[in-house]
Design an enzyme around this catalytic site. Structure first.
Site, short mmCIF file in Angstrom:
data_model
loop_
_atom_site.label_atom_id
_atom_site.label_comp_id
_atom_site.label_asym_id
_atom_site.label_seq_id
_atom_site.Cartn_x
_atom_site.Cartn_y
_atom_site.Cartn_z
N GLY A 51 -51.68 -9.78 -35.65
CA GLY A 51 -52.92 -9.01 -35.61
C GLY A 51 -52.77 -7.78 -34.74
O GLY A 51 -53.66 -7.43 -33.99
N HIS A 52 -51.60 -7.13 -34.87
CA HIS A 52 -51.34 -5.92 -34.10
C HIS A 52 -50.18 -5.14 -34.72
O HIS A 52 -49.52 -5.61 -35.63
CB HIS A 52 -51.02 -6.26 -32.64
CG HIS A 52 -49.81 -7.11 -32.47
ND1 HIS A 52 -49.88 -8.49 -32.43
CD2 HIS A 52 -48.50 -6.81 -32.35
CE1 HIS A 52 -48.67 -8.99 -32.28
NE2 HIS A 52 -47.81 -8.00 -32.24
N ALA A 53 -49.97 -3.95 -34.19
CA ALA A 53 -48.82 -3.11 -34.55
C ALA A 53 -48.19 -2.65 -33.24
O ALA A 53 -48.76 -2.84 -32.16
CB ALA A 53 -49.28 -1.90 -35.37
N TYR A 54 -47.02 -2.06 -33.35
CA TYR A 54 -46.34 -1.50 -32.19
C TYR A 54 -46.11 -0.01 -32.40
O TYR A 54 -45.81 0.42 -33.51
CB TYR A 54 -44.97 -2.16 -31.98
CG TYR A 54 -45.01 -3.61 -31.64
CD1 TYR A 54 -45.34 -4.04 -30.37
CD2 TYR A 54 -44.70 -4.57 -32.58
CE1 TYR A 54 -45.36 -5.38 -30.04
CE2 TYR A 54 -44.71 -5.92 -32.28
CZ TYR A 54 -45.04 -6.31 -30.99
OH TYR A 54 -45.06 -7.64 -30.68
N ARG A 98 -49.06 -6.24 -38.50
CA ARG A 98 -48.57 -7.52 -38.98
C ARG A 98 -49.51 -8.65 -38.61
O ARG A 98 -50.12 -8.64 -37.55
CB ARG A 98 -47.17 -7.82 -38.46
CG ARG A 98 -47.00 -8.37 -37.06
CD ARG A 98 -47.00 -7.42 -35.89
NE ARG A 98 -46.41 -6.14 -36.11
CZ ARG A 98 -45.11 -5.88 -36.00
NH1 ARG A 98 -44.29 -6.78 -35.58
NH2 ARG A 98 -44.66 -4.67 -36.25
#
Length: 137
Positions: A51-54, A98
């Site tokens: 539940g995040h991106a980089y 993702r």
């Protein structure tokens, strides 16, 4: 290997009557130096991880045991990869949202990362992520 596109990568496998063996080497199977390794396990039914991106970190995910789905979203297109073989890994470049779901019982996800842990590298807000990716184009 394209380093700006998420892709499944088949890892070497040595089949043996005593058991099989696979391995991962940085810069050979991965386009980055491994700075961090972590694993996700004992995920309760119905839970979603990620539940995040980089902004900068790249990752490589392997289902060492069991199975799970990885939803990838570049802000325009979404694609689901089902990981269920320990000789396949999913390369995820930076800037990809993702979510990992549908964990089977006793599944074990190994994640290799290109950076050390840095809270500032994470993007947790999906709308911010979409704006961030649009500004980069």
């Amino acid at each position: 290997m394209k380093t700006n596109v998420a892709q499944l990568i088949e890892l070497p496998k040595f089949l043996d009557k005593r058991g099989n063996l696979s391995f991962i080497e940085e810069f050979k199977h991965l386009p980055f130096k491994i700075e961090r390794a972590y694993w996700v396990y004992d995920v309760p039914g119905g839970e979603v991880r990620g539940g995040h991106a980089y902004k900068d970190n790249q990752e490589f995910i392997v289902a060492l045991s069991g199975s799970f789905d990885v939803l990838l979203d570049d802000g325009i297109e979404k694609k689901v990869f089902s990981l269920n073989r320990s000789y396949y890994g999913l390369y995820i470049p930076k800037g990809i949202w993702r979510e990992i779901s549908n964990f089977s019982t006793n599944s074990l996800a190994l994640i290799l990362a290109s950076t050390s842990y840095n809270q500032e590298d994470y993007i947790y807000d999906y709308n911010y992520f979409r704006n961030y990716m649009h500004e980069k184009d």
